[in-house]
Write an enzyme that holds these catalytic residues in place. Structure first.
Site, PDB file in Angstrom:
ATOM      1  N   CYS A 123      -5.477   4.912  -3.266  1.00 15.83           N
ATOM      2  CA  CYS A 123      -5.750   3.535  -3.086  1.00 15.83           C
ATOM      3  C   CYS A 123      -6.958   2.921  -3.660  1.00 15.83           C
ATOM      4  CB  CYS A 123      -5.912   3.189  -1.779  1.00 15.83           C
ATOM      5  SG  CYS A 123      -4.637   3.581  -0.627  1.00 15.83           S
ATOM      6  N   ASP A 146       0.775  -1.322   0.124  1.00 12.38           N
ATOM      7  CA  ASP A 146       0.085   0.069  -0.167  1.00 12.38           C
ATOM      8  C   ASP A 146       1.045   1.475   0.024  1.00 12.38           C
ATOM      9  OD1 ASP A 146      -2.035   2.064   0.405  1.00 12.38           O
ATOM     10  OD2 ASP A 146      -2.986   0.543   1.825  1.00 12.38           O
ATOM     11  N   ASP A 173      -0.603  -0.261  -4.641  1.00 12.73           N
ATOM     12  CA  ASP A 173      -1.612   0.144  -5.263  1.00 12.73           C
ATOM     13  C   ASP A 173      -1.207   1.526  -6.085  1.00 12.73           C
ATOM     14  OD1 ASP A 173      -1.209   1.510  -2.841  1.00 12.73           O
ATOM     15  OD2 ASP A 173      -3.360   1.093  -2.333  1.00 12.73           O
TER      16      ASP A 173
END
Ligand SMILES: *[C@@H]1O[C@H](CO)[C@@H](O)[C@H](O)[C@H]1NC(C)=O
Ligand SMILES: *[C@@H]1O[C@H](CO)[C@@H](O)[C@H](O)[C@H]1NC(C)=O
Ligand SMILES: *[C@@H]1O[C@H](CO)[C@@H](O)[C@H](O)[C@H]1NC(C)=O
Ligand SMILES: *[C@@H]1O[C@H](CO)[C@@H](O)[C@H](O)[C@H]1NC(C)=O
Ligand SMILES: *[C@@H]1O[C@H](CO)[C@@H](O)[C@H](O)[C@H]1NC(C)=O
Ligand SMILES: *[C@@H]1O[C@H](CO)[C@@H](O)[C@H](O)[C@H]1NC(C)=O
Ligand SMILES: *[C@@H]1O[C@H](CO)[C@@H](O)[C@H](O)[C@H]1NC(C)=O
Length: 604
Positions: A86, A50, A335
């Site tokens: 995201c 992430d 992401d």
């Protein structure tokens, strides 16, 4: 089936974290014989971090990622996300569709988040479901989407998983107080335990399950590192939730690492003069206190990634013990990217600059070259099509991306033969949020469309903001995007692109971006063919031929065929977006630029 009775015994031994000896390996081979695992159909393990950057060098601090993935696989150094935040990026990844086609353009409602994913119908049409339909078992642990909460996780549940164990809001980004929810069960709090360590055990357990089943499998492992830590007292759907965004938290065993490490001091790091455009161009120079904090934030990111690195090592130990490595693709990506200090930005993402959009992608598996790096242009939109390709499933017509090759020979062939798209379409709507303690404001009007394009004689980033400001960076001479060739104060009007005046390239890029902004399916995959249906133009280089000067520099201009916003909107509102090549329903519509029923190039 009888053979499988010995499985639990084997598992019990294998999972003690001790080295697996040769006799055990033999047992593994014997139990999971190739025909049992349907060896024509490979497995996929996808590790999705992430907010992990490429340009701040985070991969340099992950020795197991280097050992198992970079040294043994192919690094796609020009891999891009298409929306640098995201939820939109993840929806694009799991659907193979650009954000303007999912209309998931934000992390939160009304423009994004899990509830919008469901109402847009994607919970009935995305990768895990397509994989299950193709006979795959699917497993997922970690963060799926934003606003996937302890209240809405079963209204309805995320479809398409054989088994799953999701991180849920408001605890998703709480490194020391995570809540996971296993398929069919109530959410469970892991207060006091380190999130990625909890996740690793879950991932290994799901791998065991996958191996025990007799089907090929797709397992996703999605830790939150190196995202910032967020404490929330409720989800965004609750009344007045309070959010506290701080640096990532590391596991105790990694706290001492990297004491002297700092954000790389590149040319675009906290520059003396403001750079970029729009709100970025107004940012103040950062003082020493601010920089010291940002260096701390950076170190915390690297420390938080250490548990991910250990997870990768544990994963490979298990894949090897199960003798699965020869029939499993392992992919590693993020992401979106991240910036700290570049262009004077506080920690965050959401921009179109290289730090935020150029992200890690490493592929290891059958046929993928080892210890090799390629600059073939790929994007998150291409991942679902590529998974289809790996698994032998026929491509969907509505994919906006296309499968990319994985062997060195095929990659080199595709790049030499112009058979590979050379650009990425980047898009964004709404706010950019600063993270860390020195910027908790939301920067409005962070709405833009951009093209990142690389070919013979050009390596460019071209963007148009909702304020109708333009940016053009020549990434060969200005890789850090410090000299906007289209700024009002630019003195670079004599600059050349591919040996030609920049206005020639800009005219082509305007038309390309105009097609891309509302493209769907094949139009996204082959946008030049919309402009030149006879197929003679496949690249910017082709379009730069003098025979098309009149078409691009006169006709296109006269028809207003360029991206021009009517106003800045926080979501994808058609009325904000100006003229359209085709309207969003794909019907010939709002301003289809045709003359007398003829296709474009018939009247050029
Ligand atoms: C290897 O594992 C097998 C099966 O668990 C066990 O019987 C054997 O003693 C082990 N060998 C060594 C050298 O540890
Ligand atoms: C990877 O390639 C580099 C040269 O490009 C070489 O120095 C290195 O030893 C290689 N590593 C492995 C594990 O083969
Ligand atoms: C941790 O999360 C649980 C809910 O899962 C909550 O009840 C508890 O108060 C939280 N603890 C802290 C220290 O925030
Ligand atoms: C979170 O805290 C704020 C401020 O104390 C309070 O107004 C709000 O009701 C709380 N929200 C939840 C969901 O507990
Ligand atoms: C440094 O900059 C931050 C952020 O603008 C500000 O809050 C702080 O007061 C400044 N510190 C000094 C010593 O000037
Ligand atoms: C955002 O853009 C709108 C025009 O679309 C403008 O009216 C507004 O002032 C801008 N806001 C900021 C904070 O720049
Ligand atoms: C995208 O979603 C928003 C919020 O629901 C809606 O207002 C907008 O019209 C949608 N855009 C398109 C192009 O469908």
């Amino acid at each position: 089936m009888k053979q499988f009775f010995i499985l639990p015994v084997f598992l019990a031994i294998a999972w003690t974290r001790t080295a697996i000896n040769e006799s055990q390996k033999f047992q593994a081979q014997h139990i999971f014989s190739p025909e049992k695992l349907d060896s024509d159909r490979p497995n996929i393990v996808f590790i999705l971090t992430d907010d992990q950057d490429v340009h701040l060098s985070s991969l340099d601090y992950m020795p197991f990622v280097k050992k198992h993935l970079l040294d043994q696989g192919t690094y796609f150094n020009k891999h891009y996300c298409t929306t640098a935040v995201c939820c939109p990026s993840r929806v694009t990844l799991w659907t193979g569709k650009a954000a303007h086609n999912t209309n998931i353009t934000d992390v939160n409602p009304p423009y994004g988040g899990y509830p919008k994913f469901v109402t847009q119908g994607f919970n009935k049409a995305y990768l895990p479901i397509w994989l299950q339909n193709a006979g795959y078992n699917t497993y997922y642990t970690g963060k799926l989407f934003n606003v996937h909460t302890v209240d809405n996780y079963n209204k309805p549940e995320a479809a398409g998983f054989t088994n799953s164990d999701f991180l849920l809001d408001p605890y998703t980004y709480n490194y020391l107080n995570s809540t996971f929810q296993r398929k069919g069960e109530e959410p469970k709090s892991y207060e006091g335990q380190y999130t990625t360590d909890v996740l690793a055990e879950k991932a290994f357990g799901l791998l065991d399950e996958a191996v025990q089943s007799e089907k090929p499998f797709f397992l996703t492992i999605a830790p939150i590192a190196p995202h910032g830590n967020i404490y929330m007292n409720g989800s965004i759907l609750d009344d007045n939730p309070v959010f506290e965004h701080t640096a990532p938290v590391s596991a105790e065993r990694h706290q001492h690492l990297f004491k002297d490490v700092k954000v790389p001091r590149t040319e675009n790091f906290n520059p003396d003069e403001a750079s970029g455009a729009n709100w970025i161009l107004t940012l103040p120079h950062q003082n020493a206190t601010n920089i010291a904090y940002n260096d701390h934030f950076y170190r915390q990111r690297l420390r938080s990634l250490q548990t991910v690195d250990e997870l990768v090592d544990g994963l490979f130990t298990r894949l090897e013990s199960y003798n699965l490595l020869s029939n499993t693709y392992i992919l590693y990506s993020s992401d979106n990217g991240f910036h700290i200090g570049q262009h004077r930005l506080q920690p965050g993402k959401s921009c179109g600059y290289e730090e935020d959009v150029n992200i890690p992608l490493i592929v290891r598996g059958p046929g993928a070259a080892k210890n090799w790096s390629t600059d073939i242009v790929t994007s998150h939109t291409d991942l679902a099509p590529t998974f289809f390709d790996i698994l032998g499933i026929a491509q969907r017509e509505d994919f906006d991306g296309s499968a990319f090759p994985l062997t060195r020979a095929e990659i080199e062939k595709a790049m030499a033969g112009k058979r590979r798209r050379e650009h990425v379409n980047v898009e964004y709507w709404g706010f950019a949020g600063g993270e860390g303690i020195f910027d908790d404001t939301l920067h409005e009007n962070n709405t833009y469309k951009a093209i990142r394009i690389l070919g013979p004689g050009y390596n460019l980033y071209y963007s148009i903001w909702c304020t109708n400001e333009h940016e053009l960076y020549d990434m060969d001479v200005d890789p850090e995007q410090m000299n906007n060739l289209l700024s009002s104060s630019s003195s670079s009007s004599e600059a050349l692109i591919a040996g030609l005046p920049i206005r020639k390239a800009v005219a082509r890029l305007d038309a390309l971006l105009f097609v891309m902004k509302s493209c769907k399916g094949v139009t996204c995959r082959k946008p030049w063919e919309e402009l030149h249906p006879n197929g003679e133009v496949l690249t910017l280089q082709d379009a730069l031929a003098t025979e098309y000067d009149h078409f691009y520099e006169v006709e296109v201009e006269q028809n207003g065929m360029k991206v021009e916003y009517n106003f800045c909107s926080n979501g994808y509102l058609v009325e904000a977006e100006g003229a359209m090549w085709k309207n969003v329903e794909g019907k010939e519509g709002i301003r289809m630029l045709k003359r007398g029923g003829l296709r474009w190039d018939a009247w050029v």
